[in-house]
Design a protein around this motif. Structure first.
Motif, PDB file in Angstrom:
ATOM      1  N   TYR A  33     -18.240  -7.706 -30.341  1.00 51.18           N
ATOM      2  CA  TYR A  33     -18.566  -8.045 -28.959  1.00 51.18           C
ATOM      3  C   TYR A  33     -20.057  -8.155 -28.728  1.00 51.18           C
ATOM      4  O   TYR A  33     -20.486  -8.786 -27.762  1.00 51.18           O
ATOM      5  CB  TYR A  33     -17.894  -7.070 -27.994  1.00 51.18           C
ATOM      6  N   LEU A  34     -20.864  -7.551 -29.629  1.00 48.50           N
ATOM      7  CA  LEU A  34     -22.313  -7.709 -29.469  1.00 48.50           C
ATOM      8  C   LEU A  34     -22.708  -9.167 -29.677  1.00 48.50           C
ATOM      9  O   LEU A  34     -23.574  -9.696 -28.964  1.00 48.50           O
ATOM     10  CB  LEU A  34     -23.055  -6.814 -30.473  1.00 48.50           C
ATOM     11  N   THR A  35     -22.035  -9.841 -30.640  1.00 47.57           N
ATOM     12  CA  THR A  35     -22.367 -11.250 -30.851  1.00 47.57           C
ATOM     13  C   THR A  35     -22.071 -12.051 -29.585  1.00 47.57           C
ATOM     14  O   THR A  35     -22.832 -12.947 -29.205  1.00 47.57           O
ATOM     15  CB  THR A  35     -21.553 -11.829 -32.015  1.00 47.57           C
ATOM     16  N   LEU A  36     -20.961 -11.687 -28.917  1.00 46.87           N
ATOM     17  CA  LEU A  36     -20.629 -12.377 -27.663  1.00 46.87           C
ATOM     18  C   LEU A  36     -21.621 -12.009 -26.575  1.00 46.87           C
ATOM     19  O   LEU A  36     -22.124 -12.867 -25.849  1.00 46.87           O
ATOM     20  CB  LEU A  36     -19.207 -12.004 -27.242  1.00 46.87           C
ATOM     21  N   LYS A  40     -23.952 -14.325 -24.189  1.00 43.27           N
ATOM     22  CA  LYS A  40     -23.808 -14.291 -22.730  1.00 43.27           C
ATOM     23  C   LYS A  40     -25.120 -13.919 -22.062  1.00 43.27           C
ATOM     24  O   LYS A  40     -25.555 -14.553 -21.091  1.00 43.27           O
ATOM     25  CB  LYS A  40     -22.728 -13.277 -22.343  1.00 43.27           C
ATOM     26  N   VAL A  41     -25.779 -12.858 -22.587  1.00 43.26           N
ATOM     27  CA  VAL A  41     -27.008 -12.375 -21.953  1.00 43.26           C
ATOM     28  C   VAL A  41     -28.099 -13.428 -22.067  1.00 43.26           C
ATOM     29  O   VAL A  41     -28.793 -13.731 -21.088  1.00 43.26           O
ATOM     30  CB  VAL A  41     -27.453 -11.046 -22.609  1.00 43.26           C
ATOM     31  N   GLY A  50     -23.034 -19.887 -21.217  1.00 43.04           N
ATOM     32  CA  GLY A  50     -22.606 -19.221 -22.438  1.00 43.04           C
ATOM     33  C   GLY A  50     -21.136 -19.495 -22.699  1.00 43.04           C
ATOM     34  O   GLY A  50     -20.506 -20.277 -21.976  1.00 43.04           O
ATOM     35  N   PRO A  51     -20.561 -18.874 -23.741  1.00 44.10           N
ATOM     36  CA  PRO A  51     -19.153 -19.134 -24.058  1.00 44.10           C
ATOM     37  C   PRO A  51     -18.253 -18.699 -22.905  1.00 44.10           C
ATOM     38  O   PRO A  51     -18.321 -17.547 -22.470  1.00 44.10           O
ATOM     39  CB  PRO A  51     -18.904 -18.289 -25.318  1.00 44.10           C
ATOM     40  N   PHE A  57     -13.973 -15.086 -19.075  1.00 41.07           N
ATOM     41  CA  PHE A  57     -15.396 -14.873 -19.403  1.00 41.07           C
ATOM     42  C   PHE A  57     -15.674 -15.052 -20.897  1.00 41.07           C
ATOM     43  O   PHE A  57     -16.638 -14.516 -21.420  1.00 41.07           O
ATOM     44  CB  PHE A  57     -15.875 -13.478 -18.966  1.00 41.07           C
ATOM     45  N   GLY A  58     -14.809 -15.742 -21.601  1.00 39.64           N
ATOM     46  CA  GLY A  58     -15.030 -15.971 -23.025  1.00 39.64           C
ATOM     47  C   GLY A  58     -14.834 -14.764 -23.900  1.00 39.64           C
ATOM     48  O   GLY A  58     -15.399 -14.699 -24.993  1.00 39.64           O
ATOM     49  N   VAL A  59     -14.036 -13.774 -23.468  1.00 35.45           N
ATOM     50  CA  VAL A  59     -13.940 -12.540 -24.247  1.00 35.45           C
ATOM     51  C   VAL A  59     -13.241 -12.744 -25.585  1.00 35.45           C
ATOM     52  O   VAL A  59     -13.365 -11.929 -26.483  1.00 35.45           O
ATOM     53  CB  VAL A  59     -13.206 -11.418 -23.481  1.00 35.45           C
ATOM     54  N   LEU A  60     -12.477 -13.849 -25.726  1.00 38.22           N
ATOM     55  CA  LEU A  60     -11.803 -14.058 -27.009  1.00 38.22           C
ATOM     56  C   LEU A  60     -12.682 -14.842 -27.978  1.00 38.22           C
ATOM     57  O   LEU A  60     -12.281 -15.107 -29.112  1.00 38.22           O
ATOM     58  CB  LEU A  60     -10.476 -14.801 -26.783  1.00 38.22           C
ATOM     59  N   GLN A  61     -13.882 -15.207 -27.550  1.00 35.49           N
ATOM     60  CA  GLN A  61     -14.781 -15.993 -28.395  1.00 35.49           C
ATOM     61  C   GLN A  61     -15.090 -15.273 -29.699  1.00 35.49           C
ATOM     62  O   GLN A  61     -15.166 -15.892 -30.759  1.00 35.49           O
ATOM     63  CB  GLN A  61     -16.074 -16.276 -27.627  1.00 35.49           C
TER      64      GLN A  61
END
Lengths: 341, 254
Positions: A33-36, A40-41, A50-51, A57-61
């Protein structure tokens, strides 16, 4: 049951495996999740979205990326040293995981609560350079090799200042045990009395993890992608995860050495209701946010500027501060009499 | 039981990798095996309960010394055919030296005896309840502080010697002087000009060099920078005062 786990050999082995899993599973999820979070940030800082396609919110990215990486083809360049080429990413990744064995998440909660915890962390993080160096050499490519050499010089340089900063902290604690280091910050976190060292440590951590603005080993404008230019698929993924796990590790070290680990800011009622591990996680997340913030803000350093900063600024500064700390502690009689087991 | 298994694992890998250090064909592989050997030696220290020494071994030898070895060896240009040529030529010498060493070792071991009064030799005993890190510190910084500091001095002298041997002036390089860059202001480099229509200000298109050279000025022509200041372009008001024609090339070197 307790007897089986604590007093038989097999029980202890099973217990250790369970403890390791209890650390690694949240860590790997956090890395994913850090990569996501980084995307996002940084998107928010650059007024983008962002994704946002996979899941809310793109959590499955993060999982989409993982599946993409695993189903790609592993390309091994001809002329590469096959064993070392595949060994390097595993080394990087597993070292980043191994170091977590000594990080205490609450009073006494560590997989291995050893006497020389800080030295263990320093040793493991100094091994990290081999993954990069071996990858650069085994790829049999000029760009990768140059990236590997840059990384080696950079990481060795900044380890020196990291070591000296740690010595200043240890002078004030009187123990090499990470648990004791956190407990010594009950009254005041070390980031206040040692504020310059806190900053130096954080910047050195950026250089040690090869993060922007010190990401010269992978400077894409001159070295294509640096030491992992020849990597693809899972091997690349392991490097990627290793880098982010190292960010977690360095944030953990900053939290434990300077931000009071699992301790709340003030030891009074509303703060003490929140359990210790959550405080530690909050501090690590704050450091990770600063890592990303720095990446979105600063341009990349030039290589000679990087070396100048490490050797001519940080090294003398941390050395002087170490002497000052020792002198202050001696003069005020605050020098801890540690060493009892 | 467990300790013994761990000890033999570490010891076996240590000896095997030490053998590979000398027998590996590729020098980079040799250094990597050396690192493996260091690592297993650290493991043996851990088994012996000397965790401080184990960590220091990894930090100093694996983390710093071996990195530099690897650094140098990776950049070496080793020609294997040439090496094999030398092997045949120098094999008798190598064998002779090896034999002498072996004979000396055999002599030494056949007469090896532990001193009878070893217990009466003065030695420091760690205070009970001290961790071995703290005990090591006690010994080094109180009982043997003079020797310890002398070691530090010897290392310092060696370091200064290495720097003196390798430091040389490189007049050709460009060097950044941060202080001078910070001192530089817009007035040093910028001048506002009114350019007459259809004419340039100078022949070279109006470029100006800074009045002071920010590269090393001691070597004229080192980077196309001469020691004396480059002729300046004529400021705008002078250009207007003079006629055209002549001033078209007014900025050129006189």
């Amino acid at each position: 049951m307790a007897h089986f786990f604590l007093h038989t050999l097999i029980g202890q082995v099973i217990l250790t495996v369970l403890e390791a899993l209890a650390v690694l599973v949240p860590l790997l999820l956090g890395v994913a999740y850090l990569t996501l979070a980084e995307r996002k940030v940084m998107a928010a800082m650059q007024l983008r979205k962002g994704p946002n396609v996979n899941g809310p919110f793109g959590v499955l990215q993060a999982f989409a990326d993982a599946i993409k990486m695993m189903t790609k083809e592993t390309v091994i360049p001809s002329g590469a040293n096959r064993f070392l080429f595949l060994f390097a990413p595993f080394l990087t990744f597993s070292l980043a995981m191994t170091a977590w064995a000594v990080i205490p998440t609450n009073d006494g909660w560590a997989v291995a609560d050893i006497n020389v915890g800080v030295l263990y962390l320093l040793a493991i993080s100094s091994l990290g350079v081999y993954g990069v160096l071996i990858a650069g050499w085994a790829s049999n490519s000029k760009y990768a090799f140059l990236g590997g050499l840059r990384a080696a010089a950079q990481m060795v340089s900044y380890e020196v200042s990291i070591g000296l900063v740690i010595v200043s902290v240890l002078l004030a604690v009187g123990s090499l045990n990470l648990n004791d280091i956190v407990l010594a910050q009950r009254h005041v976190w070390f980031c206040l009395p040692m504020f310059p060292m806190f900053i130096i440590f954080f910047i050195s951590a950026l250089a040690e993890t090869n993060r922007a603005p010190f990401d010269l080993p992978e400077g894409e404008s001159e070295l294509v992608a640096g030491f992992f230019v020849e990597y693809s698929a899972l091997a690349f993924g392991l490097f990627f995860l290793g880098e982010y796990a190292n960010m977690f590790l360095m944030s953990g070290m900053v939290s434990i050495l300077f931000l009071g680990g699992w301790l709340p800011p003030i030891g009074i009622a509303p703060f003490t209701w929140i359990p210790g591990p959550l405080w530690l996680i909050a501090k690590i997340l704050f450091c990770l946010f600063v890592f990303i913030w720095v990446r979105a803000t600063f341009p990349r350093y030039r290589y000679d500027q990087l070396m100048r900063l490490g050797w001519k600024v940080f090294l003398p500064l941390s050395l002087v501060w170490m002497v000052l700390t020792a002198g202050f502690l001696m003069a005020t009689g605050l020098l801890p009499q540690g060493g009892a087991s | 039981m467990m300790t013994q298994i761990v000890f033999y694992v570490f010891a076996t890998v240590l000896i095997l990798s030490a053998g590979m250090v000398v027998s590996a064909r590729n020098p980079v592989h040799s250094v990597l095996f050396l690192i493996l050997a260091f690592f297993n030696a650290a493991g043996l220290f851990l088994v012996a309960g000397a965790e401080f020494l184990a960590m220091i071994l990894v930090i100093v030898y694996v983390g710093a010394v071996a990195v530099l070895f690897l650094f140098v060896v990776m950049m070496l240009d080793v020609r294997f055919a040439q090496m094999r040529e030398g092997l045949q030529r120098y094999a008798p010498f190598g064998a002779a030296v090896g034999l002498v060493l072996l004979a000396e070792l055999a002599l030494a071991f056949s007469h090896w005896r532990v001193a009878q009064d070893i217990a009466s030799v003065p030695h420091v005993v760690a205070a009970p309840g001290r961790t071995n890190t703290a005990a090591l510190g006690d010994v080094l910084y109180t009982h043997y502080v003079f020797l310890f500091e002398s070691c530090g001095l010897v290392l310092l002298v060696a370091m200064i010697g290495a720097i003196v041997l390798t430091l040389r002036e490189r007049p050709m390089g460009r060097r950044q002087n941060i202080e001078r860059q910070h001192e530089r202001t817009a007035a040093d480099t910028l001048a506002m000009m009114t350019v007459p229509l259809g004419q340039g200000v100078t022949a070279n298109g109006g470029f100006r060099r800074p009045e002071r050279s920010y590269y090393i000025a001691s070597v004229p022509g080192s980077y196309g920078v001469t020691a004396e200041p480059v002729p300046q372009a004529t400021p705008a008001h002078e250009t207007q005062r003079g006629g055209h024609g002549a001033d078209n090339h007014g900025g050129l070197a006189q």
